[in-house]
Write a protein that holds these residues in place. Structure first.
Motif, mmCIF file in Angstrom:
data_model
loop_
_atom_site.group_PDB
_atom_site.id
_atom_site.type_symbol
_atom_site.label_atom_id
_atom_site.label_comp_id
_atom_site.label_asym_id
_atom_site.label_seq_id
_atom_site.Cartn_x
_atom_site.Cartn_y
_atom_site.Cartn_z
ATOM 1 N N ALA A 1 -12.784 12.898 3.831
ATOM 2 C CA ALA A 1 -11.448 13.030 4.550
ATOM 3 C C ALA A 1 -10.251 13.263 3.790
ATOM 4 N N PRO A 2 -10.046 13.897 2.921
ATOM 5 C CA PRO A 2 -8.935 14.075 1.916
ATOM 6 C C PRO A 2 -7.892 14.746 2.780
ATOM 7 N N GLN A 3 -8.172 15.651 3.733
ATOM 8 C CA GLN A 3 -7.384 16.685 4.225
ATOM 9 C C GLN A 3 -6.735 15.706 5.546
ATOM 10 N N SER A 4 -7.592 14.815 6.153
ATOM 11 C CA SER A 4 -7.108 14.198 7.400
ATOM 12 C C SER A 4 -5.872 13.269 7.091
ATOM 13 N N ALA A 5 -5.523 12.867 5.795
ATOM 14 C CA ALA A 5 -4.417 12.154 5.825
ATOM 15 C C ALA A 5 -3.057 12.815 6.055
ATOM 16 N N PRO A 6 -2.884 13.863 5.439
ATOM 17 C CA PRO A 6 -1.776 14.970 5.684
ATOM 18 C C PRO A 6 -1.707 15.172 7.188
ATOM 19 N N LEU A 7 -2.707 15.389 7.927
ATOM 20 C CA LEU A 7 -2.748 15.728 9.173
ATOM 21 C C LEU A 7 -2.439 14.738 9.893
ATOM 22 N N ASP A 8 -2.854 13.286 9.990
ATOM 23 C CA ASP A 8 -2.638 12.403 10.557
ATOM 24 C C ASP A 8 -1.125 11.874 10.501
ATOM 25 N N GLN A 9 -0.643 12.168 9.091
ATOM 26 C CA GLN A 9 0.854 11.843 8.818
ATOM 27 C C GLN A 9 1.792 12.921 9.715
ATOM 28 N N ALA A 10 1.268 14.160 9.760
ATOM 29 C CA ALA A 10 2.218 15.140 10.665
ATOM 30 C C ALA A 10 1.976 14.713 12.012
ATOM 31 N N VAL A 11 0.901 14.226 12.621
ATOM 32 C CA VAL A 11 0.710 13.926 13.925
ATOM 33 C C VAL A 11 1.728 12.551 14.139
ATOM 34 N N GLN A 12 1.851 11.564 13.226
ATOM 35 C CA GLN A 12 2.431 10.535 13.245
ATOM 36 C C GLN A 12 3.897 10.816 13.422
ATOM 37 N N ASN A 13 4.524 11.970 12.399
ATOM 38 C CA ASN A 13 5.964 12.151 12.341
ATOM 39 C C ASN A 13 6.277 12.923 13.702
ATOM 40 N N CYS A 14 5.690 13.522 14.520
ATOM 41 C CA CYS A 14 5.835 14.317 15.420
ATOM 42 C C CYS A 14 5.981 13.385 16.602
ATOM 43 N N ARG A 15 4.901 12.485 16.689
ATOM 44 C CA ARG A 15 4.950 11.532 17.780
ATOM 45 C C ARG A 15 6.013 10.587 17.606
ATOM 46 N N ALA A 16 6.574 10.061 16.500
ATOM 47 C CA ALA A 16 7.600 9.110 16.332
ATOM 48 C C ALA A 16 8.786 9.912 16.729
ATOM 49 N N ALA A 17 8.974 11.173 16.707
ATOM 50 C CA ALA A 17 10.050 11.975 16.826
ATOM 51 C C ALA A 17 10.134 11.893 18.341
ATOM 52 N N TYR A 18 9.078 12.011 19.035
ATOM 53 C CA TYR A 18 9.018 12.126 20.689
ATOM 54 C C TYR A 18 9.297 10.560 21.067
ATOM 55 N N ASP A 19 8.823 9.611 20.474
ATOM 56 C CA ASP A 19 8.981 8.179 20.903
ATOM 57 C C ASP A 19 10.748 7.998 20.788
ATOM 58 N N ARG A 20 10.957 8.158 19.562
ATOM 59 C CA ARG A 20 12.490 7.804 19.278
ATOM 60 C C ARG A 20 13.397 8.701 20.335
ATOM 61 N N ALA A 21 13.242 9.710 20.483
ATOM 62 C CA ALA A 21 14.147 10.604 21.540
ATOM 63 C C ALA A 21 13.932 10.188 23.225
ATOM 64 N N PHE A 22 12.726 9.733 23.488
ATOM 65 C CA PHE A 22 12.383 9.207 24.534
ATOM 66 C C PHE A 22 13.029 8.071 24.810
ATOM 67 N N ALA A 23 12.839 7.261 24.000
ATOM 68 C CA ALA A 23 13.575 5.879 24.192
ATOM 69 C C ALA A 23 15.058 5.788 24.126
ATOM 70 N N ALA A 24 15.380 6.589 23.300
ATOM 71 C CA ALA A 24 16.927 6.877 23.157
ATOM 72 C C ALA A 24 17.405 7.303 24.524
ATOM 73 N N ALA A 25 16.782 8.219 25.258
ATOM 74 C CA ALA A 25 17.179 8.730 26.359
ATOM 75 C C ALA A 25 17.197 7.764 27.383
ATOM 76 N N LYS A 26 16.236 7.023 27.588
ATOM 77 C CA LYS A 26 15.775 5.988 28.549
ATOM 78 C C LYS A 26 17.192 4.962 28.321
ATOM 79 N N ALA A 27 17.425 4.514 27.170
ATOM 80 C CA ALA A 27 18.419 3.631 26.859
ATOM 81 C C ALA A 27 19.792 4.206 27.432
ATOM 82 N N ARG A 28 19.890 5.364 27.515
ATOM 83 C CA ARG A 28 21.242 6.008 27.947
ATOM 84 C C ARG A 28 21.391 5.917 29.622
#
Length: 108
Positions: free
Chosen positions: A1-28
């Motif tokens: 599964a050598p190719q899954s690591a970069p795919l997992d990282q990309a998904v984690q990056n996108c999800r983290a961006a969503y989570d950060r933006a969602f949390a910041a909006a809720k905090a406002r």
């Protein structure tokens, strides 16, 4: 599964961006619907560039994750997948031999 690591990282990056933006909006004090919209926009902005096979695969993995978890609208998903297909279509193709390999017949 050598190719899954970069795919997992990309998904984690996108999800983290969503989570950060969602949390910041809720905090406002932004309501849930608009907070999700803010998260969706951040998710899409964090998608990998469509500049290589690996990035296109990561982009598609991110869209799949977003579809499963309802992070972006179902209206947006087809156009994003279409963009990935178009990008893949214009990438240079790897040279593949055409036809059968040349195997000369043995002399009699």
């Amino acid at each position: 599964a050598p190719q899954s690591a970069p795919l997992d990282q990309a998904v984690q990056n996108c999800r983290a961006a969503y989570d950060r933006a969602f949390a910041a909006a809720k905090a406002r004090g932004v309501d849930n619907y608009d907070s999700k919209q803010t998260g969706s926009e951040a998710f899409v902005k964090a998608l990998p560039n469509l500049t290589s096979e690996d990035n296109i695969a990561a982009f598609i993995a991110c869209i799949g994750h977003a579809m499963v978890f309802g992070l972006i609208t179902r209206v947006d998903c087809p156009s994003l997948i279409s963009a990935a297909r178009s990008a893949r279509a214009v990438l240079p193709r790897k040279a593949n031999p055409i036809g059968r390999p040349h195997n000369p017949l043995p002399e009699k």
